[in-house]
Design a protein around this motif. Structure first.
Motif, PDB file in Angstrom:
ATOM      1  N   GLN A   3       0.832  -1.200   0.000  1.00  0.00           N
ATOM      2  CA  GLN A   3       0.000   0.000   0.000  1.00  0.00           C
ATOM      3  C   GLN A   3       0.873   1.259   0.000  1.00  0.00           C
ATOM      4  O   GLN A   3       0.579   2.222  -0.706  1.00  0.00           O
ATOM      5  CB  GLN A   3      -0.927  -0.024   1.217  1.00  0.00           C
ATOM      6  CG  GLN A   3      -2.046   0.956   1.148  1.00  0.00           C
ATOM      7  CD  GLN A   3      -3.089   0.592   0.105  1.00  0.00           C
ATOM      8  OE1 GLN A   3      -3.278  -0.557  -0.228  1.00  0.00           O
ATOM      9  NE2 GLN A   3      -3.753   1.587  -0.422  1.00  0.00           N
ATOM     10  N   LEU A   6       2.169   1.762  -3.413  1.00  0.00           N
ATOM     11  CA  LEU A   6       1.098   2.305  -4.250  1.00  0.00           C
ATOM     12  C   LEU A   6       0.903   3.799  -3.995  1.00  0.00           C
ATOM     13  O   LEU A   6       0.732   4.578  -4.936  1.00  0.00           O
ATOM     14  CB  LEU A   6      -0.209   1.551  -4.002  1.00  0.00           C
ATOM     15  CG  LEU A   6      -1.417   2.029  -4.790  1.00  0.00           C
ATOM     16  CD1 LEU A   6      -1.202   1.832  -6.285  1.00  0.00           C
ATOM     17  CD2 LEU A   6      -2.660   1.301  -4.330  1.00  0.00           C
ATOM     18  N   PHE A   7       0.955   4.219  -2.735  1.00  0.00           N
ATOM     19  CA  PHE A   7       0.823   5.644  -2.415  1.00  0.00           C
ATOM     20  C   PHE A   7       1.943   6.446  -3.084  1.00  0.00           C
ATOM     21  O   PHE A   7       1.708   7.524  -3.635  1.00  0.00           O
ATOM     22  CB  PHE A   7       0.860   5.886  -0.908  1.00  0.00           C
ATOM     23  CG  PHE A   7      -0.328   5.360  -0.161  1.00  0.00           C
ATOM     24  CD1 PHE A   7      -1.573   5.243  -0.752  1.00  0.00           C
ATOM     25  CD2 PHE A   7      -0.194   4.960   1.159  1.00  0.00           C
ATOM     26  CE1 PHE A   7      -2.666   4.760  -0.051  1.00  0.00           C
ATOM     27  CE2 PHE A   7      -1.275   4.479   1.869  1.00  0.00           C
ATOM     28  CZ  PHE A   7      -2.507   4.381   1.265  1.00  0.00           C
ATOM     29  N   MET A  10       1.276   6.750  -6.737  1.00  0.00           N
ATOM     30  CA  MET A  10       0.202   7.724  -6.983  1.00  0.00           C
ATOM     31  C   MET A  10       0.743   9.152  -6.940  1.00  0.00           C
ATOM     32  O   MET A  10       0.358   9.985  -7.767  1.00  0.00           O
ATOM     33  CB  MET A  10      -0.914   7.544  -5.952  1.00  0.00           C
ATOM     34  CG  MET A  10      -1.731   6.296  -6.161  1.00  0.00           C
ATOM     35  SD  MET A  10      -2.875   5.963  -4.807  1.00  0.00           S
ATOM     36  CE  MET A  10      -3.981   7.355  -4.908  1.00  0.00           C
ATOM     37  N   PHE A  14       0.279  10.844 -10.492  1.00  0.00           N
ATOM     38  CA  PHE A  14      -0.788  11.844 -10.536  1.00  0.00           C
ATOM     39  C   PHE A  14      -0.342  13.229 -10.055  1.00  0.00           C
ATOM     40  O   PHE A  14      -0.866  14.236 -10.512  1.00  0.00           O
ATOM     41  CB  PHE A  14      -1.996  11.378  -9.725  1.00  0.00           C
ATOM     42  CG  PHE A  14      -2.612  10.125 -10.260  1.00  0.00           C
ATOM     43  CD1 PHE A  14      -3.213  10.092 -11.513  1.00  0.00           C
ATOM     44  CD2 PHE A  14      -2.575   8.955  -9.519  1.00  0.00           C
ATOM     45  CE1 PHE A  14      -3.770   8.931 -12.011  1.00  0.00           C
ATOM     46  CE2 PHE A  14      -3.128   7.780 -10.006  1.00  0.00           C
ATOM     47  CZ  PHE A  14      -3.730   7.765 -11.255  1.00  0.00           C
ATOM     48  N   ILE A 164      -4.455  11.291  -0.860  1.00  0.00           N
ATOM     49  CA  ILE A 164      -5.577  11.740  -1.684  1.00  0.00           C
ATOM     50  C   ILE A 164      -5.812  13.236  -1.502  1.00  0.00           C
ATOM     51  O   ILE A 164      -6.106  13.951  -2.463  1.00  0.00           O
ATOM     52  CB  ILE A 164      -6.851  10.932  -1.354  1.00  0.00           C
ATOM     53  CG1 ILE A 164      -6.648   9.458  -1.724  1.00  0.00           C
ATOM     54  CG2 ILE A 164      -8.074  11.507  -2.052  1.00  0.00           C
ATOM     55  CD1 ILE A 164      -6.312   9.219  -3.185  1.00  0.00           C
ATOM     56  N   LEU A 167      -3.279  15.039  -3.603  1.00  0.00           N
ATOM     57  CA  LEU A 167      -3.575  14.930  -5.037  1.00  0.00           C
ATOM     58  C   LEU A 167      -4.799  15.764  -5.442  1.00  0.00           C
ATOM     59  O   LEU A 167      -4.805  16.384  -6.510  1.00  0.00           O
ATOM     60  CB  LEU A 167      -3.763  13.470  -5.427  1.00  0.00           C
ATOM     61  CG  LEU A 167      -2.514  12.591  -5.265  1.00  0.00           C
ATOM     62  CD1 LEU A 167      -2.829  11.147  -5.614  1.00  0.00           C
ATOM     63  CD2 LEU A 167      -1.348  13.130  -6.074  1.00  0.00           C
TER      64      LEU A 167
END
Length: 185
Positions: A3, A6-7, A10, A14, A164, A167
């Protein structure tokens, strides 16, 4: 660990930024999340750090982080799914393709409905187990180690919420990249 990888991806893909400043500055909220096992107790610390040290605007911090702390519990969803798979194998209960879809749905809904308190996911585990026919006795077996796992889940949850938030703020054009790249004070 997957995880966290993945962060980082991202943030690179992004946000078009290095994830290292983010991880360095998120140490305080992650430590708070780990020690309290509560997304709600960690929320104020995460909001302060994301706003003051990482460079997210006040409006994004005030909206996205509390929303994420309420409904975005990815660590809990992963945990509910993994424990259901573990106990289905331990009890010798075969799962078909439709069981996996039911498991994904109930684990996701259970993570959204789980309370942001220590071991809040234990209450949702019954719903997930029942949906695929796993005996509820498994919950008692995992309750002994749940606190340690909850500490890790909460850390993943608060980190995901913060990623999040960064982003979203970057996509809105209100993100302060100078503050993000500034060394931690």
């Amino acid at each position: 660990f997957t995880q966290y990888l993945l962060f980082g991806v991202m943030i690179v893909v992004f946000g078009r930024m290095s994830p290292m400043p983010f991880y360095r500055k998120m140490f305080e909220p992650q430590l708070m999340a780990f020690s309290t096992s509560s997304s709600k107790a960690t929320l104020s610390t995460a909001m302060r750090v994301v706003n003051e040290k990482i460079g997210v605007s006040k409006s994004s911090t005030s909206f996205v982080l509390p929303l994420g702390a309420s409904i975005n519990m990815d660590g809990t969803a992963i945990y509910l799914g993994i424990t259901a798979l573990f106990f289905s194998q331990a009890y010798g209960i075969p799962l078909d393709t439709h069981h996996y879809f039911i498991l994904m749905l109930t684990a996701t809904l259970g993570s959204i409905g789980a309370a942001g308190i220590p071991s809040g996911s234990l209450f949702m585990m019954g719903m997930v187990f029942t949906s695929v026919g796993i005996p509820l006795e498994g919950i008692a077996l995992i309750a002994g180690v749940d606190r340690i796992l909850d500490m890790l889940r909460t850390t993943v949850n608060i980190t995901g919420d913060s990623v999040i938030t960064v982003l979203v703020d970057k996509s809105e054009g209100t993100f302060d990249e100078k503050k993000y790249h500034k060394p931690n004070v």
